[in-house]
Design an enzyme around this catalytic site. Structure first.
Site, PDB file in Angstrom:
ATOM      1  N   GLY A  15       0.832  -1.749  -0.009  1.00 10.86           N
ATOM      2  CA  GLY A  15       0.066  -0.325  -0.123  1.00 10.86           C
ATOM      3  C   GLY A  15       0.232   1.537  -0.093  1.00 10.86           C
ATOM      4  CB  ALA A  18       3.222   0.606  -6.380  1.00 14.52           C
ATOM      5  CB  SER A  46       2.686  -5.056   6.837  1.00 16.70           C
ATOM      6  OG  SER A  46       3.505  -4.561   7.950  1.00 16.70           O
ATOM      7  CE  LYS A  85      10.055  18.162 -12.169  1.00 18.50           C
ATOM      8  NZ  LYS A  85      10.529  16.709 -11.003  1.00 18.50           N
ATOM      9  CG  LEU A 340      10.223   1.044  -5.036  1.00 16.41           C
ATOM     10  CD1 LEU A 340      10.402   1.721  -3.167  1.00 16.41           C
ATOM     11  CD2 LEU A 340      11.686   2.160  -5.810  1.00 16.41           C
ATOM     12  CB  THR A 351      11.920   8.290 -14.323  1.00 20.83           C
ATOM     13  OG1 THR A 351      13.068   7.659 -13.954  1.00 20.83           O
ATOM     14  CG2 THR A 351      11.827   9.073 -15.816  1.00 20.83           C
TER      15      THR A 351
END
Ligand SMILES: Cc1cc2nc3c(=O)[nH]c(=O)nc-3n(C[C@H](O)[C@H](O)[C@H](O)COP(=O)(O)OP(=O)(O)OC[C@H]3O[C@@H](n4cnc5c(N)ncnc54)[C@H](O)[C@@H]3O)c2cc1C
Length: 508
Positions: A15, A18, A46, A85, A340, A351
């Site tokens: 959670g 991603a 978790s 940005k 990741l 990115t």
């Protein structure tokens, strides 16, 4: 497809950004809360493990992602501590005391279907010394701390720039959690201690929590971060390491109070053995060091960061270890890795959230049935590899193209061997100013130009086609672009005033 083949139970493990970006987009696209829908999405996270908690700078396609979800921009900025940005200021990268700006969007305008850069290069060859970013409206806005959305008038020089956001990654995950839960996503808190697979085909069948609760699914999405609980720990898909060219493997993140105006751009400041970021959110500054542990120890990197930042420190500095590279496969059997767990390219060009966005959209485009046809998964994997390698090359360019030789780190970068595809790009540009850019590439002609010329790589000759372009009075045209940009920007609102108007309660 028979109804028994249809995927109805999806389990997302993790959670962080991603997990919740995936949950939000799947709940929307699979119409989870439509009447009669049988699709269940369960997200397991978790609280004890937590999230990586960084990821505050984005690139323009994030606007499309939010728009596809139907998110109102002002509401999002308000709830996620967001700011605008317009690009990245690279400082001390080509050499010390040298700055360039990588703007979002375009440089001025192309004429007659010929890239603007060819004209700029010809003008430069005749003695003009203005950097390319002086012809980018995003830079004029950024350096004056101004912001107003791009002009809808296509003839305006302020129609071609683009923008993205800085925001608090944890607030964004919470925002998307609330979005997803409203659309039927079930959140399950708990640590997964066991993952089961079907004996017949090795597909994942269920995950079991420490509490003993078992959650079964037809399809699993691994958003478990660097743990890669499903794709690696369960299915054994290995990591391909890219640290030979992208050396940085440590970060230190710390938040501070604002001391100056809230700038509408990210700063990336090259240091002895890496670089530091400054990401201005509405109510605080995000600061960080990205460095290579083989060239600087943790204490020295910490001291360097703390001595460089302004403003009262708001959070305990946090050290983050990371590896740069990608999974050998992103989709294997009935499991897709996103975030990741799939790979990591260091945050120099912001990115990673984009790669999550692309992975979710690609999954939707290749959405499978329960069999997870290998032709389909192979296509997904091939496209993802191309995307990772393209971004990898663009990031390596920043390191390779340095003229710095004041530390071991920069000397290594300057002399390292790089992928052939990147060397080809540099050679192509250096000869006549041409670039190899594919329609699907994230970084387009203007992105490559910004970094190549910003790092002092210039074509050795003016593009031959320019010998036929005699009608344009180049000095007059270039000066008028610059003058129009300089004058127009003065009339536009300050970035802070813009934010105050859109989200009045955050800025004091
Ligand atoms: C230093 C640094 C700076 C960055 N800056 C940027 C940036 O500016 N822009 C950008 O786009 N990206 C940036 N990124 C990348 C970005 O932070 C990540 O891509 C993004 O946060 C996605 O992380 P994630 O959700 O994959 O993993 P995580 O945030 O680590 O989430 C993993 C989730 O999995 C859960 N989990 C793990 N194991 C279990 C288990 N056994 N049981 C149950 N749950 C489990 C955890 O609880 C957590 O919820 C940066 C990354 C780093 C390291």
């Amino acid at each position: 497809m028979s109804s028994t083949d249809k995927i109805n139970n999806i389990v997302i493990v993790g959670g962080g950004s991603a997990g919740w970006m995936t949950a939000a987009m799947l709940s929307k696209q699979l119409e989870c809360n439509a009447k009669g829908s049988k699709v269940n999405i369960t997200l397991v996270e978790s609280d004890n493990i937590g999230t990586v908690g960084v990821g505050e700078a984005t690139i323009p396609p994030i606007k499309t992602f939010n728009r596809m979800l139907g998110i109102d921009e002002n509401d999002f900025l308000k709830h996620c501590n967001g700011s605008i940005k317009l690009g990245i200021s690279f400082e001390n990268w080509p050499k010390k005391n040298h700055q360039y700006f990588h703007p979002f969007g375009r440089f001025a305008v192309d004429f007659d279907y010929i890239p603007f850069s060819y004209f700029w290069n010809k003008h430069r060859a005749s003695g003009d010394n203005k950097p390319l970013h002086d012809y980018a409206s995003a830079w004029h806005l950024a350096k004056n701390n101004k912001f107003s959305p791009p002009s809808p008038d296509k003839k305006s020089l302020f129609s071609g720039f683009d923008y993205a956001y800085h925001f608090d990654a944890s607030l964004y995950a919470n925002y998307l959690r609330s979005y997803s839960e409203k659309r039927g996503v079930k959140r399950q808190e708990g640590k997964i201690t066991k993952v089961d697979t079907h004996e017949s085909n090795g597909f994942i069948s269920s995950v079991t929590l420490a509490s003993g609760q078992n959650i079964a699914g037809d399809f699993f999405i691994d958003c478990s971060g660097t743990t890669a609980l499903l794709i690696n720990k369960t299915l054994g898909i290995k990591f391909i390491d890219w640290s030979e060219n992208l050396l940085c493997n440590r970060a230190i993140a710390v938040q501070t109070c604002h001391t100056k105006v809230i700038s509408p751009y990210t700063r990336s400041i090259a240091k002895q053995s890496g670089w530091q970021w400054r990401i201005p959110l509405q109510t605080r500054m995000g600061n960080g060091s990205v460095h290579c542990s083989e060239f600087i120890d943790e204490q020295s990197a910490m001291d360097e960061l703390i001595s460089d930042i302004d403003g009262e420190i708001l959070s305990e500095p946090r050290v983050i270890h990371f590896n740069v590279g990608r999974r050998e496969k992103f989709w294997h059997k009935n499991c897709v890795a996103i975030g990741l767990s799939a790979g990591f390219l260091e945050p120099l060009e912001s990115t990673s959230l984009h790669l999550i966005q692309r992975a979710v959209m690609r999954l939707i485009a290749h959405f499978p049935n329960k069999k997870c046809d290998e032709v389909n998964t192979k296509q997904f994997n091939n496209l993802t590899v191309t995307e990772y390698e393209h971004i990898r090359n663009f990031i390596i360019l920043h390191y390779k193209a340095t003229k710095r030789d004041d530390s071991e780190f920069w000397r290594y970068c300057q002399h390292m061997d790089i992928p052939d595809s990147l060397q080809h790009q540099i050679d192509l540009f250096s000869s006549h100013g041409h670039l190899n850019v594919d329609a699907n590439d994230l970084f387009k002609q203007d992105n490559w130009l910004a970094v190549l010329t910003g790092q002092n790589i210039h074509p050795t000759t003016v593009a031959p086609i320019m010998a036929y372009k005699q009608k344009i009075d180049l000095p007059r045209t270039m000066n008028s672009f610059y003058d129009i940009m300089t004058k127009t920007v003065q009339k536009l609102p300050n970035h802070e005033d813009y934010l105050k108007e859109k989200c009045p309660f955050l800025i004091k």
